[in-house]
Design a protein around this motif. Structure first.
Motif, PDB file in Angstrom:
ATOM      1  N   GLY A 110      42.620  23.826  37.134  1.00 32.22           N
ATOM      2  CA  GLY A 110      43.952  24.992  37.367  1.00 32.22           C
ATOM      3  C   GLY A 110      43.177  26.397  37.523  1.00 32.22           C
ATOM      4  N   LEU A 111      43.681  27.570  38.471  1.00 30.48           N
ATOM      5  CA  LEU A 111      43.048  28.797  38.415  1.00 30.48           C
ATOM      6  C   LEU A 111      43.190  28.967  36.598  1.00 30.48           C
ATOM      7  N   GLY A 112      44.260  29.181  36.289  1.00 26.53           N
ATOM      8  CA  GLY A 112      44.398  29.548  35.363  1.00 26.53           C
ATOM      9  C   GLY A 112      43.740  29.085  34.203  1.00 26.53           C
ATOM     10  N   HIS A 113      43.445  28.125  34.475  1.00 23.02           N
ATOM     11  CA  HIS A 113      43.053  26.924  33.590  1.00 23.02           C
ATOM     12  C   HIS A 113      40.880  27.921  33.425  1.00 23.02           C
ATOM     13  N   ALA A 114      40.834  28.283  34.820  1.00 19.93           N
ATOM     14  CA  ALA A 114      39.265  28.747  35.254  1.00 19.93           C
ATOM     15  C   ALA A 114      39.134  29.882  35.220  1.00 19.93           C
ATOM     16  N   VAL A 115      40.163  30.772  35.252  1.00 14.66           N
ATOM     17  CA  VAL A 115      40.068  32.294  34.721  1.00 14.66           C
ATOM     18  C   VAL A 115      39.981  32.649  33.136  1.00 14.66           C
ATOM     19  N   LEU A 116      40.121  31.245  32.602  1.00 19.05           N
ATOM     20  CA  LEU A 116      40.425  31.202  30.956  1.00 19.05           C
ATOM     21  C   LEU A 116      38.416  31.338  30.414  1.00 19.05           C
ATOM     22  N   ARG A 117      38.098  30.406  31.461  1.00 19.60           N
ATOM     23  CA  ARG A 117      36.473  29.818  30.782  1.00 19.60           C
ATOM     24  C   ARG A 117      35.711  31.581  31.041  1.00 19.60           C
ATOM     25  N   ALA A 118      36.580  32.607  31.176  1.00 18.99           N
ATOM     26  CA  ALA A 118      35.637  33.867  31.187  1.00 18.99           C
ATOM     27  C   ALA A 118      35.626  34.654  30.837  1.00 18.99           C
ATOM     28  N   ARG A 119      37.064  34.437  29.261  1.00 17.25           N
ATOM     29  CA  ARG A 119      36.790  34.787  28.044  1.00 17.25           C
ATOM     30  C   ARG A 119      35.680  35.407  27.387  1.00 17.25           C
ATOM     31  N   ARG A 120      34.932  34.374  27.448  1.00 15.15           N
ATOM     32  CA  ARG A 120      34.058  35.398  26.294  1.00 15.15           C
ATOM     33  C   ARG A 120      33.161  36.327  26.935  1.00 15.15           C
ATOM     34  N   HIS A 121      32.542  36.006  28.029  1.00 16.44           N
ATOM     35  CA  HIS A 121      31.980  37.325  28.853  1.00 16.44           C
ATOM     36  C   HIS A 121      32.647  38.496  28.975  1.00 16.44           C
ATOM     37  N   ILE A 122      33.931  38.244  29.322  1.00 22.40           N
ATOM     38  CA  ILE A 122      34.957  39.579  29.651  1.00 22.40           C
ATOM     39  C   ILE A 122      34.527  40.365  28.329  1.00 22.40           C
ATOM     40  N   GLY A 123      35.503  39.599  26.972  1.00 20.76           N
ATOM     41  CA  GLY A 123      35.918  40.232  26.021  1.00 20.76           C
ATOM     42  C   GLY A 123      37.418  41.100  26.211  1.00 20.76           C
ATOM     43  N   ASP A 124      36.799  42.512  25.505  1.00 20.09           N
ATOM     44  CA  ASP A 124      38.084  43.218  25.098  1.00 20.09           C
ATOM     45  C   ASP A 124      37.972  44.067  26.821  1.00 20.09           C
ATOM     46  N   GLN A 125      38.425  43.826  27.625  1.00 20.48           N
ATOM     47  CA  GLN A 125      38.365  44.901  28.826  1.00 20.48           C
ATOM     48  C   GLN A 125      38.827  44.645  29.682  1.00 20.48           C
ATOM     49  N   PRO A 126      40.475  45.327  30.781  1.00 18.09           N
ATOM     50  CA  PRO A 126      40.580  44.725  31.973  1.00 18.09           C
ATOM     51  C   PRO A 126      39.307  44.178  33.401  1.00 18.09           C
ATOM     52  N   PHE A 127      39.784  43.555  33.787  1.00 21.35           N
ATOM     53  CA  PHE A 127      38.540  42.854  34.640  1.00 21.35           C
ATOM     54  C   PHE A 127      39.195  42.330  35.855  1.00 21.35           C
ATOM     55  N   ALA A 128      38.009  42.256  36.951  1.00 20.48           N
ATOM     56  CA  ALA A 128      39.230  41.918  38.351  1.00 20.48           C
ATOM     57  C   ALA A 128      38.545  40.461  38.195  1.00 20.48           C
TER      58      ALA A 128
END
Ligand code: UTP
Length: 307
Positions: A110-128
């Motif tokens: 699912g899309l939510g699961h896909a976005v969760l895979r970005a967690r390490r790369h994004i860190g603690d910032q807002p993102f698009a």
């Protein structure tokens, strides 16, 4: 004011079942729209909004995506020898567009699961987040407005578009309240793919989001929803229901041109709409479309003229 946004996530790990068998060996994001794969339009859009750090969430057909944004030396050499500089430029353009990273989703849950895979790369910032099969016409900028709104309100910002009530079951639908800006609403509730009767409005969520990092925490706890997939809409509903988590959810209403390339009929329409406006193809195509359409006029009947 929230922190400045620099990173974009493009989920492109879906199975693309509506487009089989074309998507058996390539992701639907690689299907050409005129002469560029859909994903290149989306990367260009992110870069135009100032986001040059891009993370693609990829599935089993990662290579086609990675190769498109990589160099192809033998092709470059061939075009150099022929002194075909126009094509050489077009081949090289995607290579230097942005800093592109990839992470695998493994199972497309699912899309939510896909976005969760970005967690390490994004860190603690807002993102698009930009969906790779949802094209926004470059002449109708949306993402820059959303980013400005996110930075101003330090909240979650989603893109909404009015759709025909008959079509709302294909989208997430938003319950909204007005703000002082006619193009921005406060989102107070969200439902993924509701029946027409249960939809809180005809405002549909389209594939652009500016999220705060708190969404990862929520996604971790989000149970599979519609279609047994972890839905981003469900996590956004949690954020919309409680402003104390991350400042609530706002919607920017988009009134421009959008093309859904994940749907076969919309994909065909997108190619025609974009090509008729092009200097190189437009004049000939317009002439042909008019002639072709006049020959069709007796045949507009029968089922399935809709989506
Ligand atoms: P869609 O629901 O449109 O994609 O997801 P899909 O599942 O590939 O489509 P069909 O219905 O089978 O044809 C919206 C976006 O989220 C991505 C897709 O690649 C698309 O850009 N996605 C979806 C993922 O990255 N992972 C998933 O598990 C699901």
């Amino acid at each position: 004011m929230g922190p400045h946004i620099t990173k974009a996530v493009i989920p492109a790990a879906g199975l693309g079942t509506r487009f089989l068998p074309a998507t058996k060996a390539i992701p639907k994001e690689m299907l050409p729209v005129v002469d560029k794969p859909a994903i290149q339009y989306v990367v260009e859009e992110a870069v135009n909004a100032g986001l040059e750090d891009i993370l693609m969430i990829v599935g089993r057909n990662k290579n086609a995506l990675a190769n498109h944004f990589d160099r192809v030396t033998e092709l470059e050499r061939n075009l150099e020898v022929k002194e075909d500089t126009a094509r050489l430029e077009r081949v090289n353009y995607p290579t230097d567009l942005a800093d592109i990273h990839f992470v695998r989703q493994g199972d497309p849950k699912g899309l939510g699961h896909a976005v969760l895979r970005a967690r390490r790369h994004i860190g603690d910032q807002p993102f698009a987040v930009l969906l790779g099969d949802d094209l926004i016409d470059a002449r109708d900028p949306l993402l820059a407005t959303m980013i400005a709104e996110q930075e101003r309100r330090n909240a979650t910002v989603i893109a909404l578009m009015e759709v025909d009530p008959d079509q709302i079951h294909l989208y997430g639908a938003a319950a909204v309240e007005r703000t002082d800006n006619p193009d921005v609403v406060k989102v107070v509730g969200l439902v993924e793919k509701p029946d027409r009767a249960d939809a809180p409005s005809n405002l549909a969520i389209i594939g652009r989001y500016v999220l705060r990092p708190e969404v990862f925490e929520i996604l971790e706890k989000t149970e599979p929803g519609k279609g047994n997939e972890i839905q981003l809409t469900d996590a956004l509903q949690t954020l919309a229901a409680d402003d104390s988590i991350a400042g609530g959810v706002y919607g920017v209403i988009f009134r421009g041109r959008r093309y859904d390339t994940g749907d076969r009929l919309d994909y065909i329409k997108a190619i025609i709409q974009l090509a008729v406006d092009r200097d190189d193809l437009g004049p000939d195509l317009r002439r042909w479309v008019k002639q072709f359409a006049s020959g069709l006029s007796d045949h507009i009947e029968g089922p399935g003229t809709g989506h």
